[in-house]
Write a protein that holds these residues in place. Structure first.
Motif, mmCIF file in Angstrom:
data_model
loop_
_atom_site.group_PDB
_atom_site.id
_atom_site.type_symbol
_atom_site.label_atom_id
_atom_site.label_comp_id
_atom_site.label_asym_id
_atom_site.label_seq_id
_atom_site.Cartn_x
_atom_site.Cartn_y
_atom_site.Cartn_z
ATOM 1 N N ALA A 114 0.827 -1.207 0.000
ATOM 2 C CA ALA A 114 0.000 0.000 0.000
ATOM 3 C C ALA A 114 0.859 1.255 0.000
ATOM 4 C CB ALA A 114 -0.928 -0.007 1.221
ATOM 5 N N LYS A 115 1.910 1.248 0.810
ATOM 6 C CA LYS A 115 2.786 2.421 0.865
ATOM 7 C C LYS A 115 3.491 2.634 -0.469
ATOM 8 C CE LYS A 115 5.798 4.752 4.150
ATOM 9 N NZ LYS A 115 6.595 5.552 3.224
ATOM 10 N N ALA A 116 3.908 1.549 -1.107
ATOM 11 C CA ALA A 116 4.553 1.676 -2.417
ATOM 12 C C ALA A 116 3.599 2.282 -3.441
ATOM 13 C CB ALA A 116 5.040 0.308 -2.888
ATOM 14 N N LEU A 117 2.351 1.846 -3.437
ATOM 15 C CA LEU A 117 1.384 2.350 -4.413
ATOM 16 C C LEU A 117 1.115 3.837 -4.211
ATOM 17 C CD1 LEU A 117 -1.252 -0.551 -4.556
ATOM 18 C CD2 LEU A 117 0.728 -0.183 -6.017
ATOM 19 N N ARG A 118 1.075 4.269 -2.959
ATOM 20 C CA ARG A 118 0.865 5.693 -2.684
ATOM 21 C C ARG A 118 2.086 6.526 -3.039
ATOM 22 N NH1 ARG A 118 -0.852 3.666 2.398
ATOM 23 N NH2 ARG A 118 1.037 4.498 3.363
ATOM 24 N N THR A 119 3.264 5.944 -2.838
ATOM 25 C CA THR A 119 4.496 6.723 -2.831
ATOM 26 C C THR A 119 5.156 6.860 -4.187
ATOM 27 O OG1 THR A 119 4.863 6.006 -0.547
ATOM 28 C CG2 THR A 119 6.757 6.904 -1.737
ATOM 29 N N VAL A 120 5.221 5.785 -4.960
ATOM 30 C CA VAL A 120 5.993 5.797 -6.207
ATOM 31 C C VAL A 120 5.560 6.919 -7.153
ATOM 32 C CG1 VAL A 120 6.444 4.499 -8.337
ATOM 33 C CG2 VAL A 120 6.784 3.411 -6.106
ATOM 34 N N ALA A 378 2.454 -2.533 -10.388
ATOM 35 C CA ALA A 378 1.155 -2.064 -9.881
ATOM 36 C C ALA A 378 1.197 -0.582 -9.551
ATOM 37 C CB ALA A 378 0.754 -2.875 -8.655
ATOM 38 N N ALA A 379 2.323 -0.125 -8.994
ATOM 39 C CA ALA A 379 2.443 1.292 -8.638
ATOM 40 C C ALA A 379 2.482 2.181 -9.874
ATOM 41 C CB ALA A 379 3.700 1.503 -7.793
ATOM 42 N N LEU A 380 3.106 1.685 -10.940
ATOM 43 C CA LEU A 380 3.248 2.490 -12.152
ATOM 44 C C LEU A 380 2.004 2.461 -13.030
ATOM 45 C CD1 LEU A 380 6.903 1.504 -13.163
ATOM 46 C CD2 LEU A 380 6.149 3.672 -12.164
ATOM 47 N N ARG A 381 1.332 1.312 -13.074
ATOM 48 C CA ARG A 381 0.242 1.144 -14.039
ATOM 49 C C ARG A 381 -1.126 0.988 -13.399
ATOM 50 N NH1 ARG A 381 1.794 -3.389 -18.215
ATOM 51 N NH2 ARG A 381 0.019 -2.428 -19.290
ATOM 52 N N GLY A 382 -1.174 0.675 -12.106
ATOM 53 C CA GLY A 382 -2.444 0.562 -11.410
ATOM 54 C C GLY A 382 -3.239 -0.661 -11.810
ATOM 55 N N GLY A 383 -4.443 -0.751 -11.271
ATOM 56 C CA GLY A 383 -5.346 -1.843 -11.610
ATOM 57 C C GLY A 383 -5.413 -2.897 -10.526
ATOM 58 N N ARG A 384 -6.635 -3.364 -10.270
ATOM 59 C CA ARG A 384 -6.832 -4.347 -9.209
ATOM 60 C C ARG A 384 -6.073 -5.636 -9.484
ATOM 61 N NH1 ARG A 384 -9.280 -8.636 -7.237
ATOM 62 N NH2 ARG A 384 -10.144 -8.535 -5.112
ATOM 63 N N ASP A 385 -6.058 -6.098 -10.716
ATOM 64 C CA ASP A 385 -5.391 -7.357 -11.033
ATOM 65 C C ASP A 385 -3.898 -7.280 -10.718
ATOM 66 O OD1 ASP A 385 -7.721 -8.537 -11.793
ATOM 67 O OD2 ASP A 385 -7.348 -8.422 -13.961
ATOM 68 N N ARG A 386 -3.277 -6.152 -11.004
ATOM 69 C CA ARG A 386 -1.843 -6.029 -10.720
ATOM 70 C C ARG A 386 -1.591 -6.005 -9.206
ATOM 71 N NH1 ARG A 386 -2.480 -2.433 -15.146
ATOM 72 N NH2 ARG A 386 -1.512 -3.307 -17.046
ATOM 73 N N VAL A 387 -2.464 -5.350 -8.473
ATOM 74 C CA VAL A 387 -2.329 -5.348 -7.014
ATOM 75 C C VAL A 387 -2.503 -6.760 -6.472
ATOM 76 C CG1 VAL A 387 -3.282 -4.465 -4.851
ATOM 77 C CG2 VAL A 387 -3.121 -2.949 -6.840
ATOM 78 N N PHE A 388 -3.503 -7.493 -6.980
ATOM 79 C CA PHE A 388 -3.728 -8.863 -6.535
ATOM 80 C C PHE A 388 -2.509 -9.742 -6.802
ATOM 81 C CE2 PHE A 388 -4.861 -13.178 -7.844
ATOM 82 C CZ PHE A 388 -5.393 -13.675 -6.653
ATOM 83 N N LYS A 389 -1.916 -9.619 -7.979
ATOM 84 C CA LYS A 389 -0.749 -10.446 -8.308
ATOM 85 C C LYS A 389 0.423 -10.137 -7.378
ATOM 86 C CE LYS A 389 -1.890 -11.095 -13.198
ATOM 87 N NZ LYS A 389 -1.528 -10.740 -14.597
ATOM 88 N N ALA A 390 0.613 -8.865 -7.063
ATOM 89 C CA ALA A 390 1.679 -8.507 -6.124
ATOM 90 C C ALA A 390 1.394 -9.090 -4.740
ATOM 91 C CB ALA A 390 1.832 -6.992 -6.050
#
Length: 421
Positions: A114-120, A378-390
């Protein structure tokens, strides 16, 4: 020499200021710019910073601003120490993963993602501003998760180095136990940010005698107590893992503990209130003792050392940094970001050769590197599927039911920070 600190309104900053003042011969700063959108905090911190400089006889100018472009213009180096979402977001990172029985922590597991997604995205925007105003400036990243953020910066072509205080903390501890100067302690430090092991403790440099067996034999109990791991674990490993390995080696125990006490974020938020009150006292002209409990021990010494070496000054020849792998760990991709000892100079860091690591930790390093690849995507491109895979790829999660639930919780708690959500 001009330095800029993005996140300069942090309660951490007086630790950094104290180091700049004490070590001014190593890093002679003529202008220091503290940049932060929180004007009220920035003025309190800036006022204390000026008093610290004055008390210690530092004649450098300290400027405060909320304008990133103006603040980083003409800077020789820019330090990043920001926290997107503040302690409130950190509190979320540390609590909602526990609902699924997974560790709640802001730099690893679901909270770290979560922090990576907010921060990058925020860091990359700042870095582009730095590049536009001064493409020759070095970016020193202290913002967690340091490995993922540093890789994002390097992948985008920025002059960046990641920095963490874990290694310098070990160096200071081992020096005290051995009765030698910290500068005489050279660590064989290997892994990823917050996933590292000390595989050797050498006296005098990379070729010095390895004193790690002596340290474990004579001081194993004290080292184990600091890490909150059983002594026998260290003896059987024959190395010293970082504190963060406890989240992996004692995951379920940690989850039980975290469920029975306030989050670290809640503790820090209360501490920050007290610190900011102290910073507002015009009589205060040194970092208060309470700041030591805030975290970030020796951050200032590490930052000064790294900046001085990058800018051609008198920094240490070898430092532990986060930088691109380039074959140093042959089981990882060349563009992975690793945390190892490196020779640091004006051209940046060059990792030192690493003895072939033990499979006991190479597997975990490779596993977490694969997760970091997916987390950055996921941080660069977004999307639920990418978050799920991570989520699914992380060794502290790894089950699809947990990954599904944690993905939903992450998005729900961070929607305001995710442009795609």
């Amino acid at each position: 020499m001009k330095l800029a600190v993005v996140g300069g309104g942090s309660t951490y900053t007086p630790e950094l200021i104290d180091g700049f003042a004490r070590l001014r011969d190593t890093l002679p700063i003529s202008e220091l710019v503290l940049i932060d959108p929180a004007a009220d905090r920035l003025e309190l911190v800036g006022g204390l910073a000026r008093r610290i400089f004055a008390k210690q006889g530092h004649d450098g100018k300290i400027v405060t601003t909320s304008d990133v472009d103006a603040g980083v213009a003409d800077a020789d180096a820019v330090l990043l120490q920001l926290r997107v979402g503040g302690q409130a977001a950190r509190n979320n990172d540390e609590t909602w993963p526990l609902e699924c029985g997974c560790v709640g922590q802001e730099t690893t597991g679901a909270g770290g993602l979560a922090k990576a997604l907010r921060t990058v995205p925020v860091v990359l925007d700042i870095a582009e501003r730095v590049r536009r105003t001064n493409p020759n400036a070095w970016i020193i990243d202290f913002t967690n998760p340091v490995g993922i953020v540093t890789r994002a910066l390097l992948q985008a072509g920025h002059k960046a180095v990641g920095l963490c205080n874990v290694a310098i903390g070990f160096q200071r501890t081992f020096a005290r136990l051995l009765g030698v100067a910290p500068a005489d302690v050279h660590l064989n430090h290997v892994g990823l940010n917050h996933l590292t092991w000390e595989t050797g403790v050498r006296l005098g440099g990379p070729e010095g005698a390895d004193l790690l067996p002596k340290l474990l034999a004579e001081h194993g109990d004290a080292i184990a107590d600091d890490l909150r791991l059983p002594r026998q674990v260290l003896d059987r490993l024959g190395v010293v893992p970082s504190y963060y390995l406890r989240y992996f080696y004692a995951h379920d125990e940690v989850v039980r503990e975290l469920r029975t006490k306030p989050s670290r974020a809640a503790e820090v938020a209360e501490m920050e209130k007290q610190l900011l009150e102290m910073y507002g006292d015009p009589a205060l002209d040194e970092k208060p003792e309470l700041l030591a409990k805030r975290g970030g021990a020796f951050y200032s010494e590490a930052a000064v050392d790294l900046a001085a070496s990058l800018l051609g000054g008198g920094g240490s020849p070898y430092q532990v940094v986060n930088t691109v792998n380039r074959g140093t760990l042959p089981f990882l991709p060349d563009d992975a970001v690793i945390e190892v000892q490196a020779a640091v100079g004006g051209q940046g860091p060059t990792p030192l050769p690493v003895p072939e690591p033990d499979p006991l930790y190479t597997g975990l390093i490779a596993h977490v590197t694969a997760y970091e690849d997916l987390a950055l995507e996921a941080a660069l491109r977004g999307g639920r599927d990418r978050v799920f895979k991570a989520m699914l790829s992380h060794p502290l999660i790894g089950q699809y039911e947990y990954a599904e639930a944690l993905t939903d919780k992450l998005i729900a708690h961070n929607r305001e920070h995710l442009a795609w959500a």
